[in-house]
Design a protein around this motif. Structure first.
Motif, PDB file in Angstrom:
ATOM      1  N   LYS A 183     -19.927   9.093 -29.807  1.00 34.94           N
ATOM      2  CA  LYS A 183     -20.730   7.893 -29.608  1.00 34.94           C
ATOM      3  C   LYS A 183     -19.988   6.904 -28.716  1.00 34.94           C
ATOM      4  CE  LYS A 183     -23.037   8.299 -34.099  1.00 34.94           C
ATOM      5  NZ  LYS A 183     -23.291   7.638 -35.411  1.00 34.94           N
TER       6      LYS A 183
ATOM      7  N   THR B 230     -18.864  20.940 -28.519  1.00 38.29           N
ATOM      8  CA  THR B 230     -20.142  20.413 -28.032  1.00 38.29           C
ATOM      9  C   THR B 230     -20.500  19.098 -28.715  1.00 38.29           C
ATOM     10  OG1 THR B 230     -21.312  21.732 -29.699  1.00 38.29           O
ATOM     11  CG2 THR B 230     -21.027  22.711 -27.509  1.00 38.29           C
ATOM     12  N   ARG B 231     -19.635  18.646 -29.581  1.00 40.55           N
ATOM     13  CA  ARG B 231     -19.907  17.413 -30.326  1.00 40.55           C
ATOM     14  C   ARG B 231     -19.933  16.223 -29.373  1.00 40.55           C
ATOM     15  NH1 ARG B 231     -17.791  13.285 -33.503  1.00 40.55           N
ATOM     16  NH2 ARG B 231     -18.641  13.184 -35.600  1.00 40.55           N
ATOM     17  N   LYS B 232     -20.943  15.395 -29.501  1.00 38.84           N
ATOM     18  CA  LYS B 232     -21.064  14.226 -28.650  1.00 38.84           C
ATOM     19  C   LYS B 232     -20.435  13.019 -29.328  1.00 38.84           C
ATOM     20  CE  LYS B 232     -25.274  15.703 -26.274  1.00 38.84           C
ATOM     21  NZ  LYS B 232     -26.693  15.345 -25.922  1.00 38.84           N
TER      22      LYS B 232
END
Length: 702
Positions: free
Chosen positions: A671, A667-669
């Motif tokens: 950049k 779920t890490r976004k």
């Protein structure tokens, strides 16, 4: 002893001819009394090239260019001698009555004079005066320089030695080669000077010619048998220096020589590592391609011939063995059987030797398998499919390095990572081979846990690779967020990494750069290897085959630090490092200071936390074995040894390869800089002048 005007080469030759014609010294137009001056000369400082940087590997050439040895105008009593031969005989008779350590004053004077002749001989060679230098090698000219009477017999030993050296071990040939004086080089070689004499830095005249860019003297030395592969004190060859200082003509000349060997210096760098000029880089690339093609043809011919010979010998020897046994049995003669036994053993030994030779041949054939595979992989480019830049929509920048960037792009609703490399920068810093290695490795692999290369193409100044996009980021970023991972999750990741390394090793490729930052997480949470720039192909052995010093500081194996050579076992050591870091949060032996870190890797006691399972601790210890021969995975079984470890006894490897292990969906976004890259390829077109052969690629398995 009076001096004389410095001679040119033509004047030296004329004077030598006149002396041999028994002309009086006083009639020699080069030595009129009015022209005689003191031979004592002021200091002459020859400054080296100002624009050249100091040689790499922190070396500095210490050639003595300031020879200031006074040449006295008179030697006491020598001019009063009626005959140097008579004086020499008197000295010899007196020496018989003296001890070995003692010498007569006359003999000491002669020895001193010879020493001064040697010093002046070297001085003239360093000052690039061929005629003035060579006259000190001619006893007849030295006789005239001493102003001795023509009635005095010429002493053949009274001359400079062609083998004389300065304080740094340089000969006159070193100076002539460094100055590019082709006449002096030819004359000295005619005088039988040693062509490969080394100074204190182990530099030969050939190396000095290459270092200073003197093509003509280099050609003379090579054509007369100088060792083209000689390495100096830092392991550099003439090709290293030619590449380093952009001497294109010398590089071209050296690469044409059949006996040239591409060697590494003590920094484990090949000559092309130092190339900065794009034209020289292209020349070198063409040379490597031609060498590859030639070697492939030779192997095919050798293979055909050898297999024929093997079959012939096998048939012949087997027939001989059968004949001996049948003859012995038919005659029921035990003595004959005993007599034939040594012959049978001898034939069996020959067969074994032939089998060993056949095994070696097969290994040699494997060595070119990889290059053949990735050459053929270029054919995967679809003839009817053109790669258009307009097909990809650039969404934004997601990563940036010194020589390129990574962009998130979209094509037909499919997301990809686009790696863009600057041609000028990678050629200037000699990084093209790393880009080419990554493209080649990815073009021959198709594994569930290795990032796939989908497209490779180029513009006039950029190299582009379109790769699978992994939205979960890399494990280095994951560790920053969670510090350390649960052992069960780490175990699943390690299983997938083992299979990825197994696939590479089966293709005789070693990865060499395994670390959390090079393991990315796909959309389903699976581990994927990426960044293959430091990979090495053609490695068949667990413990040898590669010698380059490469990798990230905290992830260097002991054999890498010792520079003793490494093979497939280096990847299993790095697997242990990654497993340890994922479980603990830092690499084993970690220290802030590089020197301390290196010391720890080679000497410190391995400390494994007790919260790791006993089987896990044992696996880590087995993988981090400092001796690569004893390391788990270094045997013939390679990955099989690791998969059979008790830590993996409950693992179903079929489920692993089929991606049936369960992972948390990332779920890490990541950049994304959406302000960069929109106009990246405006006005870009492929130009033939900058086109790199063999780069384009389209993956056909969609």
């Amino acid at each position: 002893m009076n001096s004389h005007r410095k001679l040119t080469l033509s004047e030296y030759q004329t004077k030598q001819r006149q002396i041999h014609e028994h002309r009086s010294p006083k009639s020699n137009k080069f030595h009129t009394p009015q022209q005689k001056i003191n031979i004592n000369s002021p200091k002459i400082q020859i400054t080296p090239k100002q624009q050249k940087p100091k040689p790499f590997s922190d070396r500095s050439i210490s050639i003595n260019l300031n020879l200031n040895f006074p040449f006295p105008s008179k030697i006491s009593k020598l001019t009063k001698l009626q005959s140097l031969d008579e004086e020499t005989k008197q000295c010899e008779s007196k020496n018989q009555q003296l001890t070995i350590e003692q010498k007569s004053p006359k003999q000491e004077g002669i020895d001193k004079l010879r020493s001064q002749l040697n010093e002046q001989f070297l001085k003239e060679s360093s000052c690039n005066r061929a005629g003035a230098c060579l006259q000190f090698l001619e006893p007849s000219i030295v006789h005239n320089m001493l102003n001795l009477s023509p009635k005095v017999k010429v002493n053949s030993d009274l001359r400079a030695s062609v083998t004389s050296r300065d304080l740094n071990g340089n000969t006159a040939l070193h100076f002539a080669a460094k100055n590019g004086n082709i006449h002096l080089v030819q004359a000295l070689l005619y005088k039988d000077i040693q062509i490969d004499t080394q100074n204190e830095d182990k530099m030969t005249p050939l190396l000095l010619s290459a270092y200073y860019g003197k093509l003509e003297t280099l050609q003379i030395l090579v054509n007369l048998g100088a060792n083209i592969n000689h390495q100096d004190i830092h392991g550099n060859t003439s090709l290293h220096y030619a590449c380093k200082y952009n001497f294109k003509s010398i590089v071209e000349f050296l690469l044409q020589k059949q006996h040239l060997i591409l060697l590494q210096n003590h920094d484990q760098k090949y000559p092309n590592f130092y190339i900065e000029d794009t034209e020289i880089a292209q020349i070198f690339a063409d040379y490597l391609e031609q060498s590859n093609q030639k070697r492939t043809k030779e192997v095919i011919i050798l293979n055909t011939q050898t297999e024929t010979i093997l079959k012939m010998f096998q048939r012949r020897n087997i027939k001989q063995i059968k004949k001996f046994i049948q003859t012995s049995k038919s005659q029921n003669n035990l003595d004959l059987i005993q007599e034939s036994t040594p012959k049978i053993k001898q034939l069996q030994t020959k067969l074994q030797q032939l089998e060993q030779f056949k095994t070696q041949l097969q290994a040699f054939k494997k060595q070119i398998t990889f290059s053949t595979k990735y050459s053929e992989s270029c054919k995967n480019l679809k003839e009817n499919e053109e790669i258009q830049l307009s097909q990809f929509q650039i969404l934004g920048l997601i990563g940036k390095g010194s020589f390129g960037q990574v962009y998130l792009v979209k094509k037909q609703n499919q997301l990809y990572a686009m790696k863009v490399l600057d041609k000028i920068m990678i050629l200037k810093h000699n990084l093209f081979r790393y880009a080419q290695t990554e493209r080649n490795v990815l073009s021959v692999t198709s594994h569930p846990f290795i990032v796939k290369l989908r497209y490779a193409y180029q513009t006039s100044d950029k190299l582009i690779m379109i790769l699978d996009y992994c939205p979960g980021g890399d494990m280095g970023q994951l560790l920053e967020d969670v510090k350390r991972l649960p052992e069960e999750q780490v175990k699943n990741y390690i299983c997938e990494i083992i299979l990825a390394l197994e696939d590479l090793h089966q293709r005789d490729i070693i990865y060499r750069d395994l670390k959390p930052e090079n393991i990315v997480i796909d959309a389903d949470g699976h581990a994927m290897l990426t960044d293959f720039g430091l990979s090495k192909e053609g490695i068949f052995d667990a413990n040898q085959g590669a010698r380059s010093f490469c990798g990230s500081v905290a992830y260097l194996a002991p054999e890498m630090l010792k520079r003793q050579g490494h093979g497939k076992a280096v990847d299993w050591y790095l697997l242990g490092v990654v497993m340890y870091e994922l479980l603990v949060g830092v690499p084993p032996y970690y220290a802030n200071e590089k020197e301390q870190l290196f010391h720890n890797i080679e000497n410190a006691v391995l400390k494994i936390p007790s919260y790791i399972s006993p089987e896990g601790r044992n696996l880590i210890k087995s993988l981090l074995q400092r001796n690569p021969i004893k390391r788990l995975g270094s045997g013939v079984g390679d990955s099989k040894e690791i998969k059979q470890h008790p830590y993996f006894q409950d693992v179903d490897w079929e489920k692993v390869i089929n991606k049936e292990l369960q992972f948390t969906i990332p779920t890490r976004k990541i950049k994304i800089n959406t302000q960069v890259g929109q106009n990246l390829f405006e006005n870009e077109q492929v130009e033939l002048s900058s086109h790199i052969q063999g780069w384009s690629y389209v993956h056909t398995d969609f």
